[in-house]
Motif scaffolding. Structure first.
Motif, PDB file in Angstrom:
ATOM      1  N   GLY A  88      -9.085   4.020  -3.589  1.00  0.00           N
ATOM      2  CA  GLY A  88     -10.106   3.834  -4.537  1.00  0.00           C
ATOM      3  C   GLY A  88     -10.095   3.263  -5.640  1.00  0.00           C
ATOM      4  O   GLY A  88      -9.519   2.073  -4.589  1.00  0.00           O
ATOM      5  N   PRO A  89     -11.009   3.102  -6.160  1.00  0.00           N
ATOM      6  CA  PRO A  89     -11.347   1.899  -6.808  1.00  0.00           C
ATOM      7  C   PRO A  89     -10.258   1.194  -8.039  1.00  0.00           C
ATOM      8  O   PRO A  89      -9.636   1.818  -8.568  1.00  0.00           O
ATOM      9  CB  PRO A  89     -12.120   2.229  -8.042  1.00  0.00           C
ATOM     10  N   GLY A  90     -10.505   0.469  -7.555  1.00  0.00           N
ATOM     11  CA  GLY A  90      -8.387  -0.909  -8.630  1.00  0.00           C
ATOM     12  C   GLY A  90      -7.944  -0.898  -8.228  1.00  0.00           C
ATOM     13  O   GLY A  90      -7.068  -1.416  -8.111  1.00  0.00           O
ATOM     14  N   ALA A  91      -7.848   0.195  -6.705  1.00  0.00           N
ATOM     15  CA  ALA A  91      -6.208  -0.005  -5.877  1.00  0.00           C
ATOM     16  C   ALA A  91      -6.109  -2.270  -5.382  1.00  0.00           C
ATOM     17  O   ALA A  91      -4.709  -2.018  -5.104  1.00  0.00           O
ATOM     18  CB  ALA A  91      -6.525   0.576  -4.775  1.00  0.00           C
ATOM     19  N   ALA A  92      -7.651  -2.593  -5.109  1.00  0.00           N
ATOM     20  CA  ALA A  92      -6.751  -3.463  -4.565  1.00  0.00           C
ATOM     21  C   ALA A  92      -5.854  -4.529  -5.697  1.00  0.00           C
ATOM     22  O   ALA A  92      -6.503  -5.847  -4.812  1.00  0.00           O
ATOM     23  CB  ALA A  92      -8.238  -4.502  -4.002  1.00  0.00           C
ATOM     24  N   ASP A  93      -6.923  -4.125  -6.928  1.00  0.00           N
ATOM     25  CA  ASP A  93      -6.320  -5.386  -7.941  1.00  0.00           C
ATOM     26  C   ASP A  93      -5.566  -5.160  -7.699  1.00  0.00           C
ATOM     27  O   ASP A  93      -4.494  -6.571  -8.582  1.00  0.00           O
ATOM     28  CB  ASP A  93      -7.021  -5.087  -8.874  1.00  0.00           C
ATOM     29  N   VAL A  94      -4.866  -4.549  -7.677  1.00  0.00           N
ATOM     30  CA  VAL A  94      -2.889  -3.962  -7.918  1.00  0.00           C
ATOM     31  C   VAL A  94      -1.995  -4.188  -7.073  1.00  0.00           C
ATOM     32  O   VAL A  94      -1.166  -5.153  -7.317  1.00  0.00           O
ATOM     33  CB  VAL A  94      -2.674  -2.704  -8.414  1.00  0.00           C
ATOM     34  N   LEU A  95      -2.704  -4.596  -5.578  1.00  0.00           N
ATOM     35  CA  LEU A  95      -1.499  -4.736  -4.777  1.00  0.00           C
ATOM     36  C   LEU A  95      -1.105  -6.105  -4.641  1.00  0.00           C
ATOM     37  O   LEU A  95       0.434  -6.367  -4.499  1.00  0.00           O
ATOM     38  CB  LEU A  95      -2.903  -4.106  -3.404  1.00  0.00           C
ATOM     39  N   PRO A  96      -1.805  -6.941  -4.950  1.00  0.00           N
ATOM     40  CA  PRO A  96      -1.354  -8.398  -5.235  1.00  0.00           C
ATOM     41  C   PRO A  96       0.260  -8.330  -5.876  1.00  0.00           C
ATOM     42  O   PRO A  96       1.411  -9.123  -5.601  1.00  0.00           O
ATOM     43  CB  PRO A  96      -2.473  -9.489  -5.576  1.00  0.00           C
ATOM     44  N   PHE A  97       0.099  -8.528  -6.901  1.00  0.00           N
ATOM     45  CA  PHE A  97       0.973  -7.962  -7.472  1.00  0.00           C
ATOM     46  C   PHE A  97       2.268  -7.039  -7.690  1.00  0.00           C
ATOM     47  O   PHE A  97       3.388  -7.382  -7.812  1.00  0.00           O
ATOM     48  CB  PHE A  97       0.667  -6.738  -9.695  1.00  0.00           C
ATOM     49  N   THR A 146       1.499  -1.198   0.074  1.00  0.00           N
ATOM     50  CA  THR A 146      -0.223  -0.055   0.077  1.00  0.00           C
ATOM     51  C   THR A 146       1.070   0.933   0.250  1.00  0.00           C
ATOM     52  O   THR A 146       1.040   2.529  -0.707  1.00  0.00           O
ATOM     53  CB  THR A 146      -1.030   0.048   1.480  1.00  0.00           C
ATOM     54  N   SER A 147       2.258   1.457   0.419  1.00  0.00           N
ATOM     55  CA  SER A 147       2.656   2.109   0.718  1.00  0.00           C
ATOM     56  C   SER A 147       4.079   2.168  -0.888  1.00  0.00           C
ATOM     57  O   SER A 147       4.016   3.482  -0.779  1.00  0.00           O
ATOM     58  CB  SER A 147       3.609   2.263   1.903  1.00  0.00           C
ATOM     59  N   ALA A 148       4.139   1.373  -1.500  1.00  0.00           N
ATOM     60  CA  ALA A 148       4.528   1.694  -2.861  1.00  0.00           C
ATOM     61  C   ALA A 148       3.702   1.958  -3.824  1.00  0.00           C
ATOM     62  O   ALA A 148       4.493   2.846  -4.669  1.00  0.00           O
ATOM     63  CB  ALA A 148       5.618  -0.300  -2.848  1.00  0.00           C
ATOM     64  N   VAL A 149       2.168   1.798  -3.511  1.00  0.00           N
ATOM     65  CA  VAL A 149       1.389   2.083  -4.751  1.00  0.00           C
ATOM     66  C   VAL A 149       0.990   3.130  -4.547  1.00  0.00           C
ATOM     67  O   VAL A 149       0.803   3.958  -4.843  1.00  0.00           O
ATOM     68  CB  VAL A 149       0.104   1.007  -4.906  1.00  0.00           C
ATOM     69  N   GLY A 150       0.461   3.849  -3.033  1.00  0.00           N
ATOM     70  CA  GLY A 150       0.272   4.952  -2.719  1.00  0.00           C
ATOM     71  C   GLY A 150      -0.962   5.271  -3.356  1.00  0.00           C
ATOM     72  O   GLY A 150      -0.907   6.384  -3.316  1.00  0.00           O
TER      73      GLY A 150
END
Length: 162
Positions: free
Chosen positions: A62-71, A55-59
């Motif tokens: 909102g919508p779509g954030a949860a989809d990116v986190l595993p990657f 979560t700190s790396a993505v920063g």
């Protein structure tokens, strides 16, 4: 050597990330404290890599954030493994070495490692950020010099003049 580990050796914690600056600091320490004629036998080397949270790396939120986190998490784990493998290769001649990957902000992770290992010294590389970038990003070395309960050594990579 005020504090010593269970093995009777003082600990030297070295913080590393994927930067050339941190690996230069590790190489410098190895050459000055752990070489054949050096005092390395007196120290237990603790190599610590602080892995950012996804979560700190993505920063972002909102919508779509949860989809990116595993990657992002998978990529951060691969990066941490590469950093530790490179450190292990550099430290292969040092007998008493501990390697840790700890999730969190490098400032806190390194100060906590100092406490955990009762370290006599903390070593970090200097990224050489300018005043503006340092103000925005915060300086890990500056934080550690004020908060770590041991000697803090900041190793600067020399600028090569052409």
């Amino acid at each position: 050597m005020a504090a010593a580990t269970a093995e009777g050796k003082a600990a030297m914690v070295v913080g590393i990330d994927e930067s050339d600056h941190s690996f230069y600091a590790l190489q410098w320490i190895l050459g000055h404290f752990f070489s054949c004629g050096g005092a390395g036998g007196a120290f237990r080397l603790v190599v610590v890599h602080a892995k950012p949270t996804a979560t700190s790396a993505v920063g972002l939120a909102g919508p779509g954030a949860a989809d990116v986190l595993p990657f992002v998490e998978s990529d951060l784990k691969r990066s941490a493994a590469r950093v530790i493998e490179k450190a292990k290769e550099l430290c292969k001649l040092v007998n008493d070495t501990v390697y840790e990957v700890v999730e969190g902000d490098a400032r806190n992770v390194l100060c906590e490692a100092v406490e955990k290992y009762h370290a006599d010294a903390l070593v970090v590389g200097s990224h050489g950020y300018g005043a503006i970038k340092r103000a925005v990003l915060g300086s890990v070395s500056d934080y550690c010099t004020h908060h770590a309960h041991c000697t803090v050594m900041i190793v600067k990579k020399p600028k090569h003049k052409h």
